[in-house]
Design a protein around this motif. Structure first.
Motif, PDB file in Angstrom:
ATOM      1  N   GLU A 159      23.457 -61.807  55.422  1.00  0.00           N
ATOM      2  CA  GLU A 159      22.511 -61.341  56.437  1.00  0.00           C
ATOM      3  C   GLU A 159      22.636 -59.828  56.637  1.00  0.00           C
ATOM      4  N   THR A 191      19.457 -66.533  51.752  1.00  0.00           N
ATOM      5  CA  THR A 191      18.902 -65.654  52.772  1.00  0.00           C
ATOM      6  C   THR A 191      17.672 -64.978  52.189  1.00  0.00           C
ATOM      7  N   SER A 215      18.142 -64.760  58.509  1.00  0.00           N
ATOM      8  CA  SER A 215      19.158 -65.795  58.709  1.00  0.00           C
ATOM      9  C   SER A 215      19.444 -66.496  57.398  1.00  0.00           C
TER      10      SER A 215
END
Length: 244
Positions: A101, A134, A170
């Protein structure tokens, strides 16, 4: 083909009557005799008629044996898209071992002076377990089980464009099967491909699979980037008959 096999460090092919043949051969440079890593293959090609490709990828081997992959699709195509993609790759290569992230956010900030890009980062474990993904933007992808590729599970990317707007970054966790395939790709490739139409294809080298996907499922109106990965392994040792 016999000469190609003798001169290459790694070789594989797949042929299906009425469909076609795909051949992959790899020759290492710089005097190296080591064969390429057997767990990953890719195709990144620009839109027909252009030289610069706005799709690109990179990888990093993590300390725990996992493989971290980046796939980038610069917005549009051509030189400006390629510039955004290259910048994303530079940031990834410099910070690949950070949490994904944070890494995607770094790329997002670095691309603010470019036209932006879709970005996907996958962390593939060295054994069956959990795969982390991600994504921001329209990078698609699927995890395909080896015994039934038609029952793949899609990966989730959040809406946005790295460098412009990324309201949510996320990481999603997915079950990673033994001998499964991870296939992330850009929107230059049709997402409704069916590898089950190709008997035995799941056991071929990932580069063969990537090449067949590009050959048979390209949209034809954009750059194409596709990666194919199975459980990470170390590069294969030199073959006994390798010669300088």
């Amino acid at each position: 083909l016999g000469g190609v096999v003798r001169l290459s460090n790694a070789f594989d092919f797949y042929s299906l009557p009425g469909v076609g043949t795909a051949i992959w051969a790899a020759v290492t440079g710089g005097g190296s005799r080591a064969a390429p890593c057997p767990s990953i293959g890719s195709v990144c090609c620009p839109l027909r008629g252009e030289l610069a490709c706005g799709d690109g990828w990179s990888l990093a081997h993590l300390e725990d044996g996992a493989l971290r992959l980046l796939l980038v699709d610069g917005l549009g195509h051509g030189e400006a898209a390629a510039e955004a993609t290259q910048r994303a790759i530079e940031v990834f290569d410099a910070h690949a071992r950070e949490p994904p992230e944070r890494l995607v956010d770094r790329i997002h900030q670095a691309l603010r002076t470019t036209r932006g890009a879709a970005v996907g980062i996958a962390t593939v474990p060295p054994h069956a377990g959990t795969l982390d993904y991600t994504g921001v933007g329209n990078i698609a992808g699927a995890i395909l089980p080896p015994d039934d590729p038609a029952r793949g599970r899609g990966l989730t990317s959040h809406n946005g464009t790295a460098g412009y707007l990324a309201p949510r970054i996320s990481t999603m966790a997915y079950a990673w099967p033994e001998d499964g395939l991870l296939v992330p790709h850009t929107d230059g490739l049709l997402s409704r491909y069916v590898l089950a139409r190709y008997p035995g294809i799941m056991r071929r080298h990932p580069a063969i699979i990537a090449g067949i996907l590009y050959r048979d499922f390209s949209r034809g109106r954009d750059d194409v980037g596709v990666l194919v990965t199975r459980t990470p392994t170390a590069p294969a040792p030199p073959r006994g008959d390798d010669r300088e």
